[in-house]
Motif scaffolding. Structure first.
Motif, short mmCIF file in Angstrom:
data_model
loop_
_atom_site.label_atom_id
_atom_site.label_comp_id
_atom_site.label_asym_id
_atom_site.label_seq_id
_atom_site.Cartn_x
_atom_site.Cartn_y
_atom_site.Cartn_z
N ARG A 57 60.45 -35.74 32.48
CA ARG A 57 60.62 -36.12 31.08
C ARG A 57 59.50 -35.57 30.22
O ARG A 57 59.73 -35.08 29.10
CB ARG A 57 60.69 -37.65 30.96
N TRP A 58 58.26 -35.64 30.71
CA TRP A 58 57.13 -35.10 29.93
C TRP A 58 57.25 -33.59 29.76
O TRP A 58 56.96 -33.04 28.69
CB TRP A 58 55.81 -35.46 30.61
N ASN A 59 57.65 -32.91 30.83
CA ASN A 59 57.83 -31.45 30.74
C ASN A 59 58.92 -31.09 29.75
O ASN A 59 58.79 -30.14 28.97
CB ASN A 59 58.16 -30.87 32.12
N THR A 60 60.01 -31.86 29.78
CA THR A 60 61.10 -31.61 28.84
C THR A 60 60.66 -31.85 27.41
O THR A 60 60.96 -31.06 26.50
CB THR A 60 62.30 -32.50 29.17
N ALA A 61 59.93 -32.95 27.20
CA ALA A 61 59.44 -33.26 25.85
C ALA A 61 58.48 -32.18 25.35
O ALA A 61 58.55 -31.75 24.20
CB ALA A 61 58.76 -34.63 25.85
N ALA A 62 57.58 -31.72 26.25
CA ALA A 62 56.64 -30.68 25.86
C ALA A 62 57.39 -29.39 25.52
O ALA A 62 57.05 -28.70 24.54
CB ALA A 62 55.64 -30.42 26.98
N GLY A 63 58.42 -29.07 26.32
CA GLY A 63 59.22 -27.88 26.02
C GLY A 63 59.93 -27.98 24.69
O GLY A 63 59.98 -27.01 23.92
N HIS A 64 60.46 -29.17 24.38
CA HIS A 64 61.12 -29.36 23.09
C HIS A 64 60.14 -29.23 21.93
O HIS A 64 60.48 -28.65 20.88
CB HIS A 64 61.79 -30.74 23.06
N VAL A 65 58.93 -29.75 22.12
CA VAL A 65 57.92 -29.64 21.06
C VAL A 65 57.59 -28.17 20.80
O VAL A 65 57.50 -27.72 19.64
CB VAL A 65 56.65 -30.43 21.43
N VAL A 66 57.39 -27.42 21.87
CA VAL A 66 57.09 -25.99 21.72
C VAL A 66 58.23 -25.27 21.01
O VAL A 66 58.01 -24.45 20.10
CB VAL A 66 56.81 -25.35 23.10
#
Length: 293
Positions: free
Chosen positions: A27-36
């Motif tokens: 979930r954190w990786n997905t959120a970070a990817g979305h932010v980028v």
């Protein structure tokens, strides 16, 4: 059995913790990817937004840094429409882009079928030479093309903008690669039914390559729409030119009319933006399939 019973609960308690930790990490990786992706999207879209906003700013407020003009006006659009025949230029650009796209698809399909399905002397050498032409800058062939068009008496004409683009290496390479991966069994079955090469190409292969053809058509259309240097070299009158040349007319030695220039640029971008919104998936696939690799 006793040992299994004692350790079974422990295993069942540890496993969920690992799974929970793994899911949290995902979930954190997905959120970070979305932010980028959101940040990159803003960076890509902001120049387009600024162009549109600047087109509504009056001349005395063109250099404002506010995100929305303090006094929005359509004066820049009125000035742009009156200064250049932008409607005629847009029509010319659409006509040139459409014809070039259709003709290159036609010649590309014919050449790609020959390279993919036939064997003839020096076929690999010819294919390599066609591929190498893709690496040759336009400036190298600019003078020969100009002299040819001048000898034909086609200067300052729509035909002159189209003629040098009757064939393109990109179309041949993309379509040849797609045809090489086409199942040979289907072609052999068509031959057994009595179909000749012409019928196989247009009734068997082409309908099954709609995705590749659509992607290539989008690439060719956008590339031709954005063409600037060749029309600049040939055009003499605005009525026989394209919209990219019209935009350049607002940049003079006396200064740049930023407001009308932004208005004309917005009008020139609308057709491409419309195509992108309607055919977003095909546009993305076209860049993935084309080599832009």
């Amino acid at each position: 059995m006793t040992t299994d019973a004692l350790y079974a609960p422990a295993r069942s308690q540890v496993a969920p913790r690992k799974r929970a930790t793994g899911k949290a990490g995902i979930r954190w990786n997905t959120a970070a990817g979305h932010v980028v992706m959101i940040v990159l999207s803003i960076l890509c879209l902001f120049p387009v937004y600024w162009m549109i906003v600047s087109s509504f700013r009056p001349a005395n407020a063109i250099f404002e840094t506010t995100l929305w003009p303090s006094a929005a006006s359509l004066d820049n659009y009125v000035h742009a429409i009156n200064a250049i025949p932008i409607g005629t230029m847009l029509l010319n650009t659409f006509l040139v882009s459409s014809i070039v796209t259709i003709v290159q698809l036609f010649t590309g399909l014919l050449a790609a079928y020959a390279f993919a399905r036939w064997r003839f002397p020096f076929d690999k050498i010819i294919y390599t030479l066609i591929a190498l032409t893709w690496l040759v800058p336009f400036q190298v062939v600019m003078i020969p093309n100009y002299l040819l068009v001048a000898d034909l008496g086609l200067l300052d004409s729509i035909a002159a903008l189209i003629l040098p683009h009757f064939a393109g290496a990109l179309a041949v390479l993309m379509l040849a690669q797609a045809m090489r991966s086409f199942p040979a069994e289907i072609i052999e079955a068509a031959r057994m039914d009595g179909a000749k090469s012409w019928r196989i190409l247009w009734e068997v292969i082409a309908p099954n390559l709609r995705g590749t053809i659509a992607s290539l058509a989008i690439l060719l259309f956008i590339s031709t729409w954005n063409e600037y240097f060749w029309p600049l070299l040939l055009s003499r009158t605005p009525e026989n030119s394209v919209v990219q040349i019209g935009i350049q007319m607002f940049i003079t030695s006396e200064g740049t009319a930023w407001g009308p220039l932004m208005a004309a640029s917005t009008l020139a971008s609308l057709p491409i933006l419309f195509i992108y919104v309607v055919l977003q998936r095909q546009v993305i696939q076209s860049f993935m399939k084309s080599g832009i690799r």
